[in-house]
Motif scaffolding. Structure first.
Motif, PDB file in Angstrom:
ATOM      1  N   TYR A  21     -27.791  -6.265  51.052  1.00  0.00           N
ATOM      2  CA  TYR A  21     -26.528  -6.425  50.652  1.00  0.00           C
ATOM      3  C   TYR A  21     -26.319  -7.749  50.449  1.00  0.00           C
ATOM      4  O   TYR A  21     -26.243  -8.681  51.268  1.00  0.00           O
ATOM      5  CB  TYR A  21     -25.305  -5.866  51.599  1.00  0.00           C
ATOM      6  CG  TYR A  21     -25.886  -4.361  51.724  1.00  0.00           C
ATOM      7  CD1 TYR A  21     -25.354  -3.328  51.041  1.00  0.00           C
ATOM      8  CD2 TYR A  21     -26.236  -4.080  53.000  1.00  0.00           C
ATOM      9  CE1 TYR A  21     -25.589  -2.059  51.337  1.00  0.00           C
ATOM     10  CE2 TYR A  21     -26.575  -2.763  53.347  1.00  0.00           C
ATOM     11  CZ  TYR A  21     -26.202  -1.724  52.601  1.00  0.00           C
ATOM     12  OH  TYR A  21     -26.419  -0.320  52.656  1.00  0.00           O
ATOM     13  N   LEU A  79     -22.920  -6.579  58.853  1.00  0.00           N
ATOM     14  CA  LEU A  79     -22.921  -5.316  59.277  1.00  0.00           C
ATOM     15  C   LEU A  79     -22.437  -4.970  60.668  1.00  0.00           C
ATOM     16  O   LEU A  79     -22.683  -5.938  61.445  1.00  0.00           O
ATOM     17  CB  LEU A  79     -24.460  -4.596  58.904  1.00  0.00           C
ATOM     18  CG  LEU A  79     -24.687  -4.520  57.332  1.00  0.00           C
ATOM     19  CD1 LEU A  79     -26.354  -4.580  57.469  1.00  0.00           C
ATOM     20  CD2 LEU A  79     -24.207  -3.259  56.988  1.00  0.00           C
ATOM     21  N   ASN A  83     -24.687  -0.362  61.767  1.00  0.00           N
ATOM     22  CA  ASN A  83     -25.103  -0.571  60.408  1.00  0.00           C
ATOM     23  C   ASN A  83     -24.308   0.462  59.697  1.00  0.00           C
ATOM     24  O   ASN A  83     -24.560   1.079  58.508  1.00  0.00           O
ATOM     25  CB  ASN A  83     -26.350  -0.559  59.949  1.00  0.00           C
ATOM     26  CG  ASN A  83     -27.152  -1.401  60.524  1.00  0.00           C
ATOM     27  OD1 ASN A  83     -26.830  -2.652  60.824  1.00  0.00           O
ATOM     28  ND2 ASN A  83     -28.493  -0.918  61.129  1.00  0.00           N
ATOM     29  N   LEU A  86     -19.683  -2.150  56.754  1.00  0.00           N
ATOM     30  CA  LEU A  86     -19.934  -3.478  56.150  1.00  0.00           C
ATOM     31  C   LEU A  86     -18.589  -4.254  55.926  1.00  0.00           C
ATOM     32  O   LEU A  86     -17.664  -3.489  55.192  1.00  0.00           O
ATOM     33  CB  LEU A  86     -20.853  -3.513  54.880  1.00  0.00           C
ATOM     34  CG  LEU A  86     -21.171  -4.706  54.319  1.00  0.00           C
ATOM     35  CD1 LEU A  86     -22.698  -4.458  53.794  1.00  0.00           C
ATOM     36  CD2 LEU A  86     -20.359  -4.966  53.094  1.00  0.00           C
TER      37      LEU A  86
END
Length: 411
Positions: A21, A79, A83, A86
């Motif tokens: 990301y 994160l 996870n 975010l």
């Protein structure tokens, strides 16, 4: 243009081994979500608006109309909670956005809340995030103060509630310091902040930058906050960071009291230890070759899972250097470890060199693949890492927005 629109999944979930990301930091900020294949290649799967504003190509710290590394910082995308969450800063309007991360890596916006610091001028400076799971506290660092640090309580559904506490990295005599990154110690007991400048950058009459670099000579470039059980910060202490222009802190994976610090002006990396009282001791600085010119602006660091290798990004050179870490000592392995990446020729670093302005990076948990933003070259480059030699071999490129792109996180 397809790159910046909202995209659908282009690859089967079964083809992917992970996700990466990056935030665009455009004036309409987005998170670019890449799927990662087993061979290290990335595919753009979706581009999701954060609902907030980035600074765009404008660099609020220096006032440059267009320059890479617009935040002068790190950790703007992180994160959390295994996870499943975010978080990203929106530097343009001083806000933070939270996302739910699905089992397939897809993002769903949960919330966006202001940091509580008003935007003065063209852009805000919210830049770095740190999350403390014990108290579900999310800390957000701003480049400019006086309230450099604000925090949120993160609800179980990912919504953000701004807390009343605020903290500064200023001292009695240095009242306009510029911070880069906030990092929690692995036990959550201390929040560490690197200070790049002791005063806001200015311009000399001849047009050259006037930079008051932190920790040179005053040994107070590392700020340490004790963290209470409820996530509130105690009174700051000021420590010697060990070099000039401290920029990036990375704790080791297997020694919870040991961290690395990278120095933008000191042109190297050192190993430090923090004890149970928050006192820090520093090892010797391990410099890179600065024959091309000083400073190298060595900033971002990544550490191998077994702590044997360190990758350091040189903003001023457009390169990455690798170090071997053995028995707490650093030694250069490859300097540089990659071929220098050219930019478009419009940007010069502090040392006067034309640079592609590399910034944030990420190393996969298996230590096989390394991803590096080159903002002025408009590219996110994928590398294969040879852990034995420390050499990086390019394996792929993905286009990213010009100059603005900041922050990398993945799993």
């Amino acid at each position: 243009m397809l790159l910046f629109g909202t995209l659908g999944i282009e690859a089967c979930a079964s083809d992917l081994v992970g996700h990466v990301y990056v935030q665009t930091n455009e004036t309409q900020n987005r998170i670019m979500h890449f799927g990662r294949n087993a061979d290290g290649q990335l595919k753009l799967l979706e581009s999701i608006p954060t609902g907030g504003a980035g600074s765009g190509v404008f660099k609020p710290i220096s006032g440059q109309k267009s320059a890479p590394n617009t935040f002068e910082g790190a950790g703007s995308v992180i994160l959390a909670e295994s996870n499943t969450l975010l978080f990203t800063t929106n530097g343009g309007d001083n806000s933070v956005t939270s996302f739910r991360v699905g089992p397939d890596g897809k993002l769903t916006v949960i919330d966006r809340q202001p940091t509580g610091d008003p935007v003065i001028g063209r852009s805000g400076t919210a830049k770095s995030l740190a999350y403390r799971p014990q108290s579900r506290t999310l800390y957000v660092l701003h480049a400019f103060g006086p309230d450099h640090l604000r925090s949120y309580t993160v609800a179980e559904d990912g919504k953000l509630k701004l807390r009343p506490e605020r903290a500064s990295v200023n001292t009695a005599t240095k009242t306009d310091r510029v911070s880069t990154q906030a990092v929690l110690s692995p036990d959550g007991r201390f929040l560490l902040v690197d200070i790049l400048f002791d005063a806001r950058p200015a311009v000399n009459p001849d047009g050259s930058p006037n930079l008051v670099v932190a920790n040179a000579p005053d040994p107070d470039g590392l700020v340490i906050f004790p963290v209470r059980d409820n996530g509130a910060l105690g009174e700051a202490s000021f420590a010697n960071a060990g070099g000039a222009g401290p920029f990036y802190i990375a704790f080791l994976n297997r020694r919870r009291d040991t961290f690395l610090n990278g120095f933008a002006v000191g042109d190297g990396v050192l190993v430090s230890r923090i004890n149970g009282e928050g006192r820090v001791t520093d090892g010797p600085l391990a410099p890179i070759d600065t024959a091309l010119g000083k400073p190298s602006e060595l900033c971002w660091l990544q550490v191998a899972s077994d702590d044997s290798l360190v990758l350091a990004t040189n903003f001023g050179y457009g390169t990455v250097s690798t170090y071997r870490l053995e028995e707490g000592r650093l030694s250069l392995l490859q300097d540089p470890a990659n071929d220098a990446i050219p930019g478009d020729g419009t940007f010069r670093a502090v040392n006067g060199l034309v640079s592609s302005g590399p910034s944030d990076s990420w190393l996969t948990p298996d230590d096989q693949y390394f991803y590096q933003i080159f903002g002025n070259a408009q590219v996110l480059i994928s590398y294969h890492l040879n852990k034995t030699s420390g050499r990086l071999t390019e394996i792929g490129r993905n286009p990213i927005p010009y100059n603005s792109t900041q922050g990398l996180a993945g799993f």
